[in-house]
Design a protein around this motif. Structure first.
Motif, PDB file in Angstrom:
ATOM      1  N   ARG A   1      36.672  60.321  30.091  1.00  0.00           N
ATOM      2  CA  ARG A   1      36.257  59.544  31.255  1.00  0.00           C
ATOM      3  C   ARG A   1      35.933  60.459  32.431  1.00  0.00           C
ATOM      4  O   ARG A   1      34.938  60.250  33.135  1.00  0.00           O
ATOM      5  CB  ARG A   1      37.372  58.579  31.658  1.00  0.00           C
ATOM      6  N   GLU A   2      36.762  61.450  32.673  1.00  0.00           N
ATOM      7  CA  GLU A   2      36.553  62.346  33.803  1.00  0.00           C
ATOM      8  C   GLU A   2      35.284  63.177  33.621  1.00  0.00           C
ATOM      9  O   GLU A   2      34.623  63.513  34.602  1.00  0.00           O
ATOM     10  CB  GLU A   2      37.770  63.248  33.986  1.00  0.00           C
TER      11      GLU A   2
ATOM     12  N   SER B   1      41.266  60.047  28.671  1.00  0.00           N
ATOM     13  CA  SER B   1      41.040  60.154  30.117  1.00  0.00           C
ATOM     14  C   SER B   1      40.179  61.367  30.451  1.00  0.00           C
ATOM     15  O   SER B   1      39.398  61.339  31.413  1.00  0.00           O
ATOM     16  CB  SER B   1      42.376  60.232  30.854  1.00  0.00           C
TER      17      SER B   1
ATOM     18  N   GLN C   1      32.773  62.025  32.053  1.00  0.00           N
ATOM     19  CA  GLN C   1      31.739  60.997  31.940  1.00  0.00           C
ATOM     20  C   GLN C   1      31.012  61.061  30.595  1.00  0.00           C
ATOM     21  O   GLN C   1      29.804  60.876  30.504  1.00  0.00           O
ATOM     22  CB  GLN C   1      30.730  61.118  33.092  1.00  0.00           C
TER      23      GLN C   1
ATOM     24  N   SER D   1      48.232  60.016  33.432  1.00  0.00           N
ATOM     25  CA  SER D   1      48.502  59.785  32.016  1.00  0.00           C
ATOM     26  C   SER D   1      49.542  60.763  31.479  1.00  0.00           C
ATOM     27  O   SER D   1      50.447  60.378  30.726  1.00  0.00           O
ATOM     28  CB  SER D   1      47.201  59.913  31.219  1.00  0.00           C
TER      29      SER D   1
ATOM     30  N   LYS E   1      43.057  56.134  33.994  1.00  0.00           N
ATOM     31  CA  LYS E   1      41.779  56.791  34.155  1.00  0.00           C
ATOM     32  C   LYS E   1      41.911  58.280  34.470  1.00  0.00           C
ATOM     33  O   LYS E   1      40.981  59.047  34.233  1.00  0.00           O
ATOM     34  CB  LYS E   1      40.976  56.107  35.277  1.00  0.00           C
ATOM     35  N   ARG E   2      43.047  58.686  35.024  1.00  0.00           N
ATOM     36  CA  ARG E   2      43.258  60.077  35.416  1.00  0.00           C
ATOM     37  C   ARG E   2      44.215  60.760  34.449  1.00  0.00           C
ATOM     38  O   ARG E   2      45.244  60.199  34.069  1.00  0.00           O
ATOM     39  CB  ARG E   2      43.815  60.158  36.835  1.00  0.00           C
TER      40      ARG E   2
END
Length: 285
Positions: A87-88, A84, A90, A173, A168-169
């Protein structure tokens, strides 16, 4: 020469070459050392002038349980943000465009996080030497406890990686990973005790005997004990009053190891599938 996984190499360098690592290691040892010294001080106050050597077994049990509790806090926190976080920032899509498969990415993240936790556990060996000074503990028992730690670290790490892959966060999580770890460590224990008491109540006639099969309920209780970290650790320590736990013809620690390793592998496989676009399987060369 085999090519080193670049993600694993990068993660290990970032995790072990920062000042934060040294501070975390020092804090971990400080907390466990404080518990050990506090336990020895309380024993000295109860018998002024000398520390009782026959109480080294209690010191060993206290040290082992304390370390298990700390691992329950450390491992999910270290692994719940490995995917995650990408993802944050990117950067996850960049990783997926490399030649590494999702399985290799997941494995690299898990190994780098668990390697640091193994370092924490290995750093506590000098504290265990205090127990050997007074005797009463076999070296094989210490090895058994450390093997138990490795299996527990593996599953708790897989839970964190799976939550990090699904959510996603990082905040969500982390909370979910801690919740699942708590449910596994405490929930199974409370449920085992509750079902055991219900079985005893039925045997005494307090509940209708047709409510459930006592043999099946006893099997469920024993299985819950065999997958509960606290119960299994107490079995390894050989404390009195705790069932030895034999299920499927295997001792409790063997059932614990097999279940945790199988669950961890399944979680890693699921986490790798979550990294695929749309969650679909794709072939890699």
């Amino acid at each position: 020469m085999a090519e080193i996984n670049p993600v694993l190499l990068k993660e290990l360098r970032q995790r072990f070459r920062t000042g934060k690592t040294a501070w975390l290691l020092a804090l971990y040892l400080l907390v466990i050392g404080a518990f050990v010294l506090g336990f020895m001080y309380l024993n000295w106050r109860s018998s002024p002038g000398i520390y009782q050597p026959d109480r080294s077994r209690g010191l060993f049990s206290m040290l082992s349980v304390t370390q298990l509790l700390l691992l329950g806090f450390v491992v999910p926190g270290l692994t719940a943000g490995v995917i995650s976080g990408e993802r944050e920032r990117q950067t996850l899509n960049v990783l997926l465009t490399t030649r590494l498969t999702p399985r290799q990415i997941i494995w690299s993240k898990l190994v780098s996080a668990c390697a640091f936790v193994v370092l924490l556990v290995a750093a506590t060996l000098p504290l265990y030497s205090i127990v050997f000074m007074y005797g009463g503990i076999a070296p094989g028992q210490v090895l058994g406890v450390f093997g138990f730690y490795l299996v527990t670290i593996f599953l708790f790490g897989c839970i964190g990686v799976a939550c990090s892959s699904f959510f996603k966060r990082t905040g969500v999580s982390t909370v979910t990973a801690y919740g699942l770890a708590f449910a596994l460590a405490a929930g199974t224990g409370f449920l085992a005790v509750f079902l055991h008491e219900m079985n005893r109540l039925q045997a005494r006639g307090g509940i209708s005997p047709e409510t459930w099969d006592p043999a099946f309920l006893a099997w469920v209780v024993e299985f819950l004990q065999d997958i509960n970290p606290v119960f299994v650790l107490t079995q390894i320590l050989g404390e009195n009053g705790i069932p030895t736990g034999v299920n499927f013809g295997l001792p409790g620690w063997a059932v614990y190891t097999l279940v945790y390793l199988a669950a961890g592998v399944l979680l890693l496989h699921w986490s790798a599938r979550l990294l695929l676009p749309g969650g679909k399987r794709r072939r890699y060369r």
